[in-house]
Motif scaffolding. Structure first.
Motif, PDB file in Angstrom:
ATOM      1  N   PRO A   1      43.865  84.474  56.751  1.00 27.68           N
ATOM      2  CA  PRO A   1      44.355  85.785  56.339  1.00 27.68           C
ATOM      3  C   PRO A   1      44.088  86.808  57.450  1.00 27.68           C
ATOM      4  O   PRO A   1      43.385  86.514  58.425  1.00 27.68           O
ATOM      5  CB  PRO A   1      43.520  86.094  55.089  1.00 27.68           C
ATOM      6  N   PRO A   2      44.630  88.007  57.335  1.00 28.33           N
ATOM      7  CA  PRO A   2      44.361  89.044  58.334  1.00 28.33           C
ATOM      8  C   PRO A   2      42.862  89.324  58.470  1.00 28.33           C
ATOM      9  O   PRO A   2      42.128  89.352  57.484  1.00 28.33           O
ATOM     10  CB  PRO A   2      45.091  90.265  57.770  1.00 28.33           C
ATOM     11  N   VAL A   3      42.414  89.520  59.702  1.00 31.91           N
ATOM     12  CA  VAL A   3      40.996  89.788  59.977  1.00 31.91           C
ATOM     13  C   VAL A   3      40.870  90.818  61.087  1.00 31.91           C
ATOM     14  O   VAL A   3      41.802  91.054  61.862  1.00 31.91           O
ATOM     15  CB  VAL A   3      40.237  88.504  60.389  1.00 31.91           C
ATOM     16  N   ILE A   4      39.694  91.437  61.156  1.00 28.00           N
ATOM     17  CA  ILE A   4      39.313  92.288  62.280  1.00 28.00           C
ATOM     18  C   ILE A   4      38.066  91.672  62.894  1.00 28.00           C
ATOM     19  O   ILE A   4      37.071  91.441  62.202  1.00 28.00           O
ATOM     20  CB  ILE A   4      39.045  93.734  61.828  1.00 28.00           C
ATOM     21  N   VAL A   5      38.115  91.385  64.192  1.00 29.78           N
ATOM     22  CA  VAL A   5      37.023  90.703  64.878  1.00 29.78           C
ATOM     23  C   VAL A   5      36.562  91.560  66.048  1.00 29.78           C
ATOM     24  O   VAL A   5      37.324  91.773  67.005  1.00 29.78           O
ATOM     25  CB  VAL A   5      37.467  89.307  65.378  1.00 29.78           C
ATOM     26  N   ASN A   6      35.334  92.036  65.968  1.00 26.86           N
ATOM     27  CA  ASN A   6      34.773  92.880  67.033  1.00 26.86           C
ATOM     28  C   ASN A   6      35.710  94.029  67.404  1.00 26.86           C
ATOM     29  O   ASN A   6      35.934  94.324  68.578  1.00 26.86           O
ATOM     30  CB  ASN A   6      34.464  92.037  68.281  1.00 26.86           C
ATOM     31  N   GLY A   7      36.281  94.644  66.385  1.00 20.98           N
ATOM     32  CA  GLY A   7      37.162  95.780  66.603  1.00 20.98           C
ATOM     33  C   GLY A   7      38.598  95.428  66.909  1.00 20.98           C
ATOM     34  O   GLY A   7      39.466  96.311  66.939  1.00 20.98           O
ATOM     35  N   LYS A   8      38.905  94.137  67.131  1.00 19.99           N
ATOM     36  CA  LYS A   8      40.277  93.725  67.397  1.00 19.99           C
ATOM     37  C   LYS A   8      40.955  93.312  66.099  1.00 19.99           C
ATOM     38  O   LYS A   8      40.428  92.492  65.345  1.00 19.99           O
ATOM     39  CB  LYS A   8      40.323  92.573  68.398  1.00 19.99           C
ATOM     40  N   ASN A   9      42.127  93.873  65.870  1.00 24.72           N
ATOM     41  CA  ASN A   9      42.838  93.650  64.619  1.00 24.72           C
ATOM     42  C   ASN A   9      43.802  92.478  64.735  1.00 24.72           C
ATOM     43  O   ASN A   9      44.566  92.378  65.701  1.00 24.72           O
ATOM     44  CB  ASN A   9      43.605  94.927  64.242  1.00 24.72           C
ATOM     45  N   TYR A  10      43.748  91.585  63.751  1.00 31.58           N
ATOM     46  CA  TYR A  10      44.710  90.485  63.635  1.00 31.58           C
ATOM     47  C   TYR A  10      45.410  90.634  62.287  1.00 31.58           C
ATOM     48  O   TYR A  10      45.114  89.907  61.330  1.00 31.58           O
ATOM     49  CB  TYR A  10      44.012  89.133  63.723  1.00 31.58           C
ATOM     50  N   PRO A  11      46.354  91.579  62.163  1.00 34.79           N
ATOM     51  CA  PRO A  11      46.972  91.861  60.858  1.00 34.79           C
ATOM     52  C   PRO A  11      47.874  90.744  60.355  1.00 34.79           C
ATOM     53  O   PRO A  11      48.274  90.756  59.189  1.00 34.79           O
ATOM     54  CB  PRO A  11      47.776  93.132  61.123  1.00 34.79           C
ATOM     55  N   LEU A  12      48.193  89.792  61.215  1.00 32.12           N
ATOM     56  CA  LEU A  12      49.006  88.637  60.808  1.00 32.12           C
ATOM     57  C   LEU A  12      48.174  87.356  60.783  1.00 32.12           C
ATOM     58  O   LEU A  12      48.715  86.254  60.745  1.00 32.12           O
ATOM     59  CB  LEU A  12      50.198  88.467  61.756  1.00 32.12           C
ATOM     60  N   GLY A  13      46.846  87.513  60.798  1.00 32.06           N
ATOM     61  CA  GLY A  13      45.980  86.346  60.762  1.00 32.06           C
ATOM     62  C   GLY A  13      45.933  85.598  62.079  1.00 32.06           C
ATOM     63  O   GLY A  13      46.522  86.008  63.080  1.00 32.06           O
ATOM     64  N   ARG A  14      45.212  84.473  62.074  1.00 32.48           N
ATOM     65  CA  ARG A  14      45.090  83.639  63.270  1.00 32.48           C
ATOM     66  C   ARG A  14      45.392  82.180  62.917  1.00 32.48           C
ATOM     67  O   ARG A  14      44.909  81.644  61.905  1.00 32.48           O
ATOM     68  CB  ARG A  14      43.693  83.746  63.879  1.00 32.48           C
ATOM     69  N   ILE A  15      46.188  81.560  63.751  1.00 33.64           N
ATOM     70  CA  ILE A  15      46.530  80.145  63.582  1.00 33.64           C
ATOM     71  C   ILE A  15      45.286  79.291  63.816  1.00 33.64           C
ATOM     72  O   ILE A  15      44.480  79.563  64.713  1.00 33.64           O
ATOM     73  CB  ILE A  15      47.652  79.751  64.563  1.00 33.64           C
ATOM     74  N   ILE A  16      45.138  78.250  63.011  1.00 36.91           N
ATOM     75  CA  ILE A  16      44.008  77.327  63.136  1.00 36.91           C
ATOM     76  C   ILE A  16      44.553  75.914  63.294  1.00 36.91           C
ATOM     77  O   ILE A  16      45.355  75.452  62.478  1.00 36.91           O
ATOM     78  CB  ILE A  16      43.096  77.407  61.902  1.00 36.91           C
ATOM     79  N   ILE A  17      44.126  75.255  64.357  1.00 44.25           N
ATOM     80  CA  ILE A  17      44.514  73.862  64.588  1.00 44.25           C
ATOM     81  C   ILE A  17      43.267  73.024  64.822  1.00 44.25           C
ATOM     82  O   ILE A  17      42.200  73.547  65.150  1.00 44.25           O
ATOM     83  CB  ILE A  17      45.465  73.713  65.806  1.00 44.25           C
ATOM     84  N   GLY A  18      43.404  71.720  64.637  1.00 42.63           N
ATOM     85  CA  GLY A  18      42.311  70.797  64.901  1.00 42.63           C
ATOM     86  C   GLY A  18      42.578  69.975  66.149  1.00 42.63           C
ATOM     87  O   GLY A  18      43.710  69.535  66.385  1.00 42.63           O
ATOM     88  N   VAL A  19      41.532  69.792  66.956  1.00 42.30           N
ATOM     89  CA  VAL A  19      41.638  69.020  68.195  1.00 42.30           C
ATOM     90  C   VAL A  19      40.409  68.127  68.319  1.00 42.30           C
ATOM     91  O   VAL A  19      39.554  68.086  67.434  1.00 42.30           O
ATOM     92  CB  VAL A  19      41.742  69.954  69.425  1.00 42.30           C
ATOM     93  N   ALA A  20      40.314  67.428  69.433  1.00 43.41           N
ATOM     94  CA  ALA A  20      39.137  66.615  69.710  1.00 43.41           C
ATOM     95  C   ALA A  20      37.998  67.499  70.184  1.00 43.41           C
ATOM     96  O   ALA A  20      38.213  68.583  70.736  1.00 43.41           O
ATOM     97  CB  ALA A  20      39.462  65.561  70.766  1.00 43.41           C
ATOM     98  N   PHE A  21      36.768  67.052  69.973  1.00 43.72           N
ATOM     99  CA  PHE A  21      35.609  67.777  70.470  1.00 43.72           C
ATOM    100  C   PHE A  21      35.714  67.899  71.993  1.00 43.72           C
ATOM    101  O   PHE A  21      36.169  66.961  72.661  1.00 43.72           O
ATOM    102  CB  PHE A  21      34.333  67.033  70.075  1.00 43.72           C
ATOM    103  N   PRO A  22      35.325  69.044  72.556  1.00 48.00           N
ATOM    104  CA  PRO A  22      35.542  69.277  73.992  1.00 48.00           C
ATOM    105  C   PRO A  22      34.996  68.187  74.917  1.00 48.00           C
ATOM    106  O   PRO A  22      35.546  67.953  75.985  1.00 48.00           O
ATOM    107  CB  PRO A  22      34.815  70.608  74.238  1.00 48.00           C
ATOM    108  N   THR A  23      33.915  67.521  74.502  1.00 54.41           N
ATOM    109  CA  THR A  23      33.325  66.503  75.383  1.00 54.41           C
ATOM    110  C   THR A  23      33.846  65.098  75.113  1.00 54.41           C
ATOM    111  O   THR A  23      33.422  64.141  75.751  1.00 54.41           O
ATOM    112  CB  THR A  23      31.796  66.509  75.222  1.00 54.41           C
ATOM    113  N   THR A  24      34.766  64.964  74.141  1.00 53.26           N
ATOM    114  CA  THR A  24      35.317  63.640  73.809  1.00 53.26           C
ATOM    115  C   THR A  24      36.299  63.185  74.873  1.00 53.26           C
ATOM    116  O   THR A  24      37.214  63.914  75.253  1.00 53.26           O
ATOM    117  CB  THR A  24      36.027  63.682  72.441  1.00 53.26           C
ATOM    118  N   VAL A  25      36.116  61.977  75.359  1.00 60.38           N
ATOM    119  CA  VAL A  25      36.954  61.465  76.457  1.00 60.38           C
ATOM    120  C   VAL A  25      38.287  60.941  75.932  1.00 60.38           C
ATOM    121  O   VAL A  25      39.350  61.227  76.496  1.00 60.38           O
ATOM    122  CB  VAL A  25      36.217  60.359  77.242  1.00 60.38           C
TER     123      VAL A  25
END
Length: 674
Positions: A425-449
């Protein structure tokens, strides 16, 4: 900023030129003066404004002025001419103030030219907006907006409208942006002058322009359908495309307007920021056998509207599920939930789904929006399961668009299914407004080869839309690998207007230990099913405990990311009691041990939750009771849907098997501060 143009004059001759109202024309006098010239003077008709630099203090151009190497004459006209060549200017050169060496005469025709768009984003194409040639985000921003014409209004064979280089229906015009050429001047331009619309080769990949040649529209008649269709298409000829980067457009004379329709061809992506420029040039004839040269150019800028996702907190419009030979209980539960709450239910039958029940994985609903129009657009996953024909064949239509991204088969994994694509949903993060929310995706852990990731073409597309900045979570620890297996959002009446729901093995063990402590350790999960097992057995399984300790660590890593990226406090998060198990045959990745409570469908204040088949105490399922205790204080109603055999055993749940078309955001994306 005033446009400038350099003019040529010829000594001893009369020349003719066109002057655009609002521009200033420059004559470098020393270029055309006889070598022995020391002075010059200028005379002009009242409609012509002229000034020279430098001049003597208080000096009049009608009397001789000193001529230097830097003497420049500036010529402009404030009003359009009624007749060609009706205005006149002459420049006379002198050896001394009384010695005339020759003169040059310039006949002038003034025209008003303005290529106009809806630069102030109010749905009206205003005249000569000073900001029409640039684009700026924000509520005080400016710049025109263009929709990708990705729905289908066409006759006969279904296809996305912008595949065709013609306009076949009146309804297709509303998917395009209006552009108006406004001119004022004599009935005809002086001989040889032309107006030309043009774009770059790069922009031609993204835009197409049609002209409205007819003031009226053809009237429909079934007996002359083909003829009228042909006439209608001729009323909107194509002006610009990839093969025609420039095209002459008519000058209508007098005070007139010429209407164009601009069609978007592609969404912003890695190789396309989303901005396109259209130019209108006035061309002046040159000597015989030489091409015309541009003497004035006006331009407008469009930004292509992004594809926008919708979160659980927006109201539902229609719910989509599949019908298969073995999901009657699931369908019964979904039908009751949807219809009881007054929403529409769309069932994709087996002839179309061919047994592929994973409606969430095949598609993601979103929309596009402009001041003048907007409509839903489905993003088709590159998974290409047996549901692959559904979005194109059943969803694409009038005012319902379609977009996809293609990837090589070897690059596509389970993480490219759209259970792995969610929106906050829409959020405000450290003063930055995301009135259209933020997309969330799943990926591999950064250290996974050798981990799995969402394919690059889809990630590039999502990032390029700009208005819902993505967040990457770690989901490759799951056998299926989707973020909807461990998280969801539900509306709430307080705090940020929502709660983040997270799967929690710790919360599940806490409940089961309490059941055991109260003397109900023999209570069974999956009662009456082959998988039946007691609470005591679960708590005594050290291997299962170790597996869930690992799972909890994975979820906690994501918890910390979400708290940081969404600006959440612990009070914004609710832990749901869910256990997982590790599958050695799935490279030691996890699946839900019992139906995954977090993998729910959210319909306003009504939740469709997988029936968990938890231990019964005093005639009630302790897991269902816990969900009610957690959700009901938020004003949410829990309905438990039996998906055990038809979805859970196949490593999916209610959310995986359903999808929801939702209302659009009230916030308009172009008002974002970027």
């Amino acid at each position: 900023m005033i446009a400038h143009r350099t003019l040529r004059i010829e000594l001893g001759k009369s020349t003719r030129t066109l002057c655009v109202v609002g521009t200033e024309n420059t004559v470098y006098l020393s270029r055309y003066a006889p070598v022995e010239s020391k002075f010059f003077s200028v005379k002009c008709t009242p409609s012509v404004r002229c000034r020279a630099v430098p001049t003597t203090a208080g000096g009049s151009l009608f009397s001789p002025q000193p001529l230097t190497n830097s003497s420049v004459l500036f010529i402009s006209m404030d009003t359009a001419s009624e007749l060609p060549n009706e205005s006149k200017l002459s420049v006379k050169f002198y050896g001394s103030k009384s010695e005339e060496l020759g003169n040059a005469v310039l006949h002038l025709t003034a025209v008003e030219i303005s290529l106009d768009v809806d630069a102030d984003r109010d749905g009206v194409v205003e005249k000569n907006n000073p900001n029409k040639a640039s684009w700026k985000w924000g509520p005080k921003g400016h710049g025109a907006i263009l929709l990708v014409n990705c729905d289908s209004e066409s006759y006969g064979k279904k296809e996305v409208d912008n595949v065709n280089e013609d306009i076949s229906k009146v309804a297709d015009l509303k998917d395009m942006s209006r552009m108006i050429l406004r001119t004022k001047g004599p009935a005809k331009l002086p001989e040889g002058y032309k107006l030309s619309l043009h774009i770059t080769q790069t922009d031609a990949e993204s835009v197409r322009v049609f002209r409205n040649r007819s003031a009226g529209q053809p009237q429909a008649s079934s007996s002359f359908k083909y003829m009228l269709l042909k006439l209608f298409m001729e009323d909107y000829p194509l002006v610009l495309n990839k093969e025609h980067l420039a095209g002459e457009v008519p000058y209508l004379g007098g005070n007139s307007e010429l209407e164009f329709f601009v069609e978007g061809l592609r969404f912003p992506d890695k190789d396309f920021e989303g901005l396109v420029t259209i130019n209108l040039s006035l061309l002046e004839p040159s000597a015989q056998d030489f091409p015309e040269t541009p003497i004035y150019t006006d331009k407008v800028v469009f930004r292509v509207a992004p594809w926008i996702m919708t979160p659980n907190t927006l109201n539902p419009v229609e719910v989509f599920v599949c019908s298969t030979k073995d999901n009657k209980e699931f369908l019964k539960g979904m039908r009751n939930l949807v219809q009881k709450n007054g929403y529409k239910l769309k069932i994709c039958h087996e002839y179309m789904n061919r047994g592929d029940r994973w409606m969430q994985d095949e598609i993601e609903f979103g929309y596009i929006d402009a001041p003048h129009h907007g409509f839903p657009v489905v993003l088709d996953s590159p998974r290409d399961g047996d549901l692959r024909d559904f979005p194109y064949e059943k969803l694409l239509g009038p005012d319902f668009g379609y977009v996809t991204r293609y990837a090589k088969a070897e690059e596509v994994s389970s993480l490219d299914s759209f259970g792995n694509l969610e929106l906050s949903p829409p959020v405000i993060v450290n003063g930055k407004n995301y009135p259209l929310g933020r997309i969330i995706i799943g990926v591999a852990f950064p250290t996974t080869v050798h981990g799995r990731n969402m394919t690059k073409v889809v990630q590039d597309f999502l990032w390029a839309q700009k208005v819902q900045e993505p967040i990457a979570l770690y989901s490759d620890w799951l056998a299926v690998g989707h973020v909807d297996e461990f998280m969801s959002f539900v509306p709430a009446p307080d705090r940020k207007g929502f709660r983040l729901l997270l799967a929690s093995p710790d919360a599940a063990y806490k409940i089961f230990r309490n059941v055991q402590k109260n003397g109900n350790g023999k209570a069974k999960l999956f009662q009456g099913k082959e998988e039946e097992i007691s609470v005591d057995e679960i708590l005594g399984d050290e291997k299962l405990q170790a597996e869930n300790d690992y799972v909890q660590n994975c979820i906690d890593w994501n918890r910390d990311v979400l708290k940081k990226e969404l600006g959440l406090d612990e009070e914004d998060i609710i832990d749901l009691p869910i256990l997982f198990k590790i599958l050695p045959e799935e490279e030691n990745r996890a699946v839900a041990y019992y139906p995954d409570l977090v993998n729910m469908i959210v319909l306003g204040k009504n939740l469709g939750i997988p029936k968990p088949f938890g231990p019964q105490v005093n005639g009630s399922c302790v897991l269902e009771k816990e969900m009610q205790l957690l959700m009901e204080p938020l004003g949410l109603n829990c309905t438990f849907i039996d998906d055990f055999s038809s979805y859970h055993k196949l490593m999916g749940e209610v959310h995986c098997g359903s999808n929801v078309l939702r209302e659009r955001f009230s916030f308009r994306w172009w008002n974002l501060e970027l």
